[in-house]
Design an enzyme around this catalytic site. Structure first.
Site, PDB file in Angstrom:
ATOM      1  N   SER A 277     -24.954 -38.762 -25.270  1.00 15.60           N
ATOM      2  CA  SER A 277     -25.862 -38.904 -25.906  1.00 15.60           C
ATOM      3  C   SER A 277     -26.068 -40.242 -26.589  1.00 15.60           C
ATOM      4  O   SER A 277     -25.139 -41.233 -26.772  1.00 15.60           O
ATOM      5  CB  SER A 277     -26.210 -38.099 -27.182  1.00 15.60           C
ATOM      6  OG  SER A 277     -25.216 -38.507 -28.091  1.00 15.60           O
ATOM      7  N   ASP A 278     -27.378 -40.968 -26.544  1.00 12.16           N
ATOM      8  CA  ASP A 278     -27.637 -42.271 -27.451  1.00 12.16           C
ATOM      9  C   ASP A 278     -27.119 -41.918 -28.981  1.00 12.16           C
ATOM     10  O   ASP A 278     -27.152 -40.641 -29.136  1.00 12.16           O
ATOM     11  CB  ASP A 278     -29.186 -42.400 -27.349  1.00 12.16           C
ATOM     12  CG  ASP A 278     -29.292 -44.018 -27.531  1.00 12.16           C
ATOM     13  OD1 ASP A 278     -28.305 -44.634 -28.072  1.00 12.16           O
ATOM     14  OD2 ASP A 278     -30.115 -44.320 -27.174  1.00 12.16           O
ATOM     15  N   TRP A 279     -26.862 -42.856 -29.622  1.00 12.25           N
ATOM     16  CA  TRP A 279     -26.602 -42.497 -30.934  1.00 12.25           C
ATOM     17  C   TRP A 279     -27.452 -41.621 -31.795  1.00 12.25           C
ATOM     18  O   TRP A 279     -28.632 -42.404 -31.975  1.00 12.25           O
ATOM     19  CB  TRP A 279     -26.284 -43.889 -31.635  1.00 12.25           C
ATOM     20  CG  TRP A 279     -24.769 -44.426 -31.354  1.00 12.25           C
ATOM     21  CD1 TRP A 279     -23.722 -44.463 -32.382  1.00 12.25           C
ATOM     22  CD2 TRP A 279     -23.884 -44.296 -29.941  1.00 12.25           C
ATOM     23  NE1 TRP A 279     -22.567 -44.957 -31.635  1.00 12.25           N
ATOM     24  CE2 TRP A 279     -22.699 -44.792 -30.138  1.00 12.25           C
ATOM     25  CE3 TRP A 279     -24.293 -44.092 -28.613  1.00 12.25           C
ATOM     26  CZ2 TRP A 279     -21.762 -44.703 -29.217  1.00 12.25           C
ATOM     27  CZ3 TRP A 279     -23.474 -44.252 -27.875  1.00 12.25           C
ATOM     28  CH2 TRP A 279     -22.184 -44.717 -28.045  1.00 12.25           C
ATOM     29  N   ALA A 281     -29.082 -39.148 -30.953  1.00 13.09           N
ATOM     30  CA  ALA A 281     -30.009 -38.338 -29.838  1.00 13.09           C
ATOM     31  C   ALA A 281     -29.490 -37.098 -29.835  1.00 13.09           C
ATOM     32  O   ALA A 281     -30.638 -36.232 -28.984  1.00 13.09           O
ATOM     33  CB  ALA A 281     -30.184 -39.190 -28.635  1.00 13.09           C
TER      34      ALA A 281
END
Length: 789
Positions: A277-279, A281
């Site tokens: 995941s993006d941070w 997300a």
């Protein structure tokens, strides 16, 4: 990856993590495809499986989420097994959150070179610095945003507004990283085309979702032919990881979208690495895991969605085989690149030192006290890993500069009195690193070598344009005014005697977490240009921007030259001096279109700030395949400067175009089925034909040309097919006057196919393709025809 925190995000996260619920209320029961033995090196797979067999259930669960640690992202050590943890770090233009590193040219500058060799070398040198600092997983390169919306705040991180160009950038970057043994992360999957409302809004009273993040609604054909294309090439090149993005895709959050992750990414494209995941997300536990998310970042208290993985496995909600596969996907590249050995450098402790002193340490904590010895951190700290990489940055910055106008004044010769105007010529004024996500204009003073956000880094050295110009002028007279307010007030009387040349430096800032407010230049840049041009009949404008700007002043008779110098990195001054004085003959090409009017573009930023409906933020990609130059071509809109445009100090011809087929006889409409490999059906990448041409230097000075190949599909292709699409480019060597060079463009089956939504496959159409060759998307000087069916 952003370093942003929201005050009450953890309330919702903790609640949903405990329950394992989806943030959208939907539960996804589909299974994530397991890794395939045939797709990975046998030794790495065996080492990974042996590692997994030695782990306890709790240790497995620990490895699929980030932890407090030294780096921008960290996976905690397991001392029992001698595993010293993993370090994940931005950025796509150099190592972030540390010192003594090189700040390379941005992705958009690199794309503007149209030079495969330079793109690859940039990746190799960046990877050397990541490795030397002990970073295991680099959060690079960027395939999305591709640049659909001209005001997109992060367009500059990618390589340009065309899927073929972006694919080459991603492929060469990943190949470069792999050659050095550093894991890559291609991001942001998928359709991540604006920053405005990329995240949900949470109630401060009860932690409920007040407003869902924007949903990018993309049809099947557009998904395949535009947004998946560069990812497919990156995965085919051996990307270690894919980062899923913040926003929703077709009304499901990207990191819990099973159709996207399990179906398209792991299924159709055969991706064997980990989806991270993006941070911040991640918005659910069980549904995200079932949908295909393998690694929740940053984990820890800020993102505790995977906190109950052990219980979910013990209770039979998540099969242990799925957890094993999550770990396997994370660690196969770790063993493949032998990052488990002593030959791989330890983590530079300066990461942890910087983090502990940073303003974000409360949200992204450093190594927990008392556990320092468990991490594979080691001396020396503050390692200088730059070597001579600055010289390459200088070369790349010049190669990515695009000469838009030249009445013959460039290159400069025998200039003894020069005037430099504009705050973009100045040295840095706000320090060596900028991470202020709320700053839409950036620092007032300082050359715009890189914008803001997580895609940036810390300058260890910086050469401003003014500094480089002074050095080049030597004993000559260099006059300057750097305060735009002074120039905008038409107070330039201090310039005396009148200069032979006036250089105006203007900039346009972009940053993560917000989109551009306009296509004008910041700090009254347009007024500065007009003021100087009114007083100086030899005004040269240099722009430093991560994308298109309106240039209503371009036809001013006193403006004799324009250079779009993009975001060159730490050698910004030296790079532009090399172009201005002709040490380097410009060969850069626009990786996007510059319009006459903003209304000429067709994908505005969606902004529904006053909406009260929880699901109001929807962006239907109604333009389908017609982004950037494809839109201008389809609607016969004349651009100011088209995609692929760029002048030189010499001239070139292109001819002798012919096409040779790789196979005799007719081809089938669809590729024969084959076991999926990374990138999809390997038969899609079989070569069907090669386009041959000859480029000659017809001018008076040496220079490199960038011939481009645009393909027009047959009339049998479906409605909405673009008039022509980029399918090749080659940068020649520096050709002496009168010299020629042969260039080839290879066509694969995928290159000449469209995505057939009914068949869910790539379809090779009947009829004649038109082969268009030239020096931009509008400057097409030679053609031929070919058919396959």
């Amino acid at each position: 990856m952003p370093l942003i925190a929201w005050s009450l995000v953890s309330i919702l996260q903790l609640t949903l993590a405990v329950r394992g619920q989806s943030s959208t209320g939907a539960v996804n029961n589909s299974a994530s495809p397991p890794t395939q033995d045939t797709n990975e090196p046998r030794s790495a797979l065996e080492a990974t499986n042996n590692f997994i067999s030695s782990l306890t259930l709790a240790e497995k669960a620990q490895l699929v989420a980030g932890s407090d640690g030294p780096c921008g992202g960290s996976i905690a050590p397991i001392p029992r097994l001698g595993f010293g943890g993993l370090c994940l770090s931005d950025s796509p233009l150099g190592v972030r959150d540390t010192d003594f590193v090189t700040m390379f040219s941005a992705g958009i500058t690199t794309g503007a070179t149209f030079d495969r060799a330079l793109i690859h070398e940039r990746a190799v040198l960046m990877a050397e610095e990541f490795r030397a600092k002990g970073v295991h997983i680099a959060l690079s390169p960027v395939a999305g945003p591709i640049g659909r919306a001209v005001r997109g705040g992060r367009n500059w991180e990618g390589f340009g507004a065309d899927p073929y160009l972006a694919a080459v950038g991603c492929r060469e970057t990943i190949a470069g990283f792999n050659s050095v043994g550093v894991q890559s992360t291609i991001k942001h999957w998928i359709g991540n085309e604006q920053e405005t409302m990329r995240n949900l809004i949470i109630s401060e009273s009860d932690g409920a979702i007040v407003q869902d993040a924007i949903s990018f609604n993309i049809d099947d054909r557009t998904m395949h032919e535009i947004y998946m294309w560069p990812f497919a090439e990156g995965i085919r090149a051996g990307a270690s990881h894919v980062m899923c993005s913040y926003q929703q895709l077709n009304e499901t959050y990207s990191c819990e979208n099973s159709k996207s992750l399990n179906g398209l990414l792991k299924g159709e494209l055969g991706f064997q690495g980990a989806v991270m995941s993006d941070w911040l997300a991640t918005h659910s536990g069980i549904p995200s895991i079932k949908a295909g998310l393998d690694l929740n970042m940053p984990g820890s208290k800020l993102s505790p969605y995977f906190a109950n993985v052990t219980n979910w496995v013990a209770d039979g909600i998540i099969p242990e085989e799925r957890l094993d596969d999550m770990v396997r996907r994370i660690f196969i590249p770790y063993f493949e690149f032998q990052q488990d050995t002593d030959a791989y450098p330890s983590i530079d402790p300066s990461f942890n030192e910087w983090k502990s002193k940073s303003s974000v340490s409360a949200w992204f904590p450093p190594v927990p006290p008392g556990t320092e010895s468990q991490w594979k951190m080691g001396a020396p700290a503050h390692r200088d890993v730059r070597k001579d990489h600055g010289e390459f940055v200088r070369i790349l910055g010049a190669a990515g500069s695009v000469l838009l106008k030249n009445t013959g004044v460039l290159p400069l010769k025998n200039v003894s009195n020069i005037f430099v105007a504009g705050n973009d010529a100045a040295d840095l004024s706000h320090g060596q690193v900028g991470t202020d996500f709320s700053d839409s204009q950036g620092p007032e003073f300082g050359a715009n070598a890189q914008p803001g956000g997580s895609g940036t880094g810390r300058f260890s050295t910086f050469v401003s344009p003014l500094e480089a110009i002074k050095a080049r002028m030597g004993s000559g007279l260099t006059q300057y005014i750097l305060d735009n307010k002074v120039i905008a007030g038409q107070n330039i009387n201090s310039v005396f005697p009148l200069p032979e040349v006036c250089l105006v430096f203007v900039k346009s800032y972009q940053t993560e977490a917000s989109d551009r407010l306009s296509l004008s230049f910041d700090w009254n840049g347009t007024t500065v240009i007009n003021t100087v041009a009114a007083a100086c009949n030899n005004t040269i404008v240099i722009t430093h921007s991560g994308g298109a700007n309106l240039m209503e002043w371009a036809d001013h008779p006193n403006i004799t030259a324009i250079i779009a110098a993009h975001l060159p990195g730490q050698e910004i001054g030296n790079s532009i001096v090399d172009i201005l004085w002709g040490d380097v003959n410009p060969s850069g090409k626009l990786p996007y279109t510059i319009a006459h009017l903003e209304s000429d573009y067709n994908a505005p930023i969606v902004n529904l700030t006053n909406a009260t409906d929880k699901n109001a933020w929807q962006d239907n990609f109604a333009e389908h395949l017609l982004i950037d130059y494809r839109h201008f071509d389809a609607h016969n809109i004349t651009p100011r400067y088209e995609f692929g445009y760029g002048l030189s100090y010499t001239t070139f011809s292109l001819g002798h175009v012919f096409v040779s087929k790789s196979h005799q006889g007719e081809q089938s409409a669809f590729a024969k089925p084959a076991p999926t490999r990374p990138g999809g059906n390997p038969r899609l990448y079989e070569e069907l034909a090669t386009v041959h041409a000859t480029v000659c230097n017809t001018g008076r000075v040496s220079g490199a040309a960038v011939p481009q190949f645009y393909l027009s599909f047959p009339p049998s292709s479906p409605e909405g097919t673009p008039l022509r699409v980029l399918r090749g480019f080659n940068k020649t060597t520096a050709l002496a006057p009168g010299k020629c060079e042969n260039v080839d463009f290879v066509l694969t089956r995928k290159d000449v196919s469209y995505w057939d939504t009914a068949a869910s496959d790539w379809h090779l159409p009947k009829g004649q393709f038109i082969v268009n060759l030239g020096f931009s998307s509008r400057d097409l000087v030679a053609s031929n025809k070919i058919s396959f069916r």
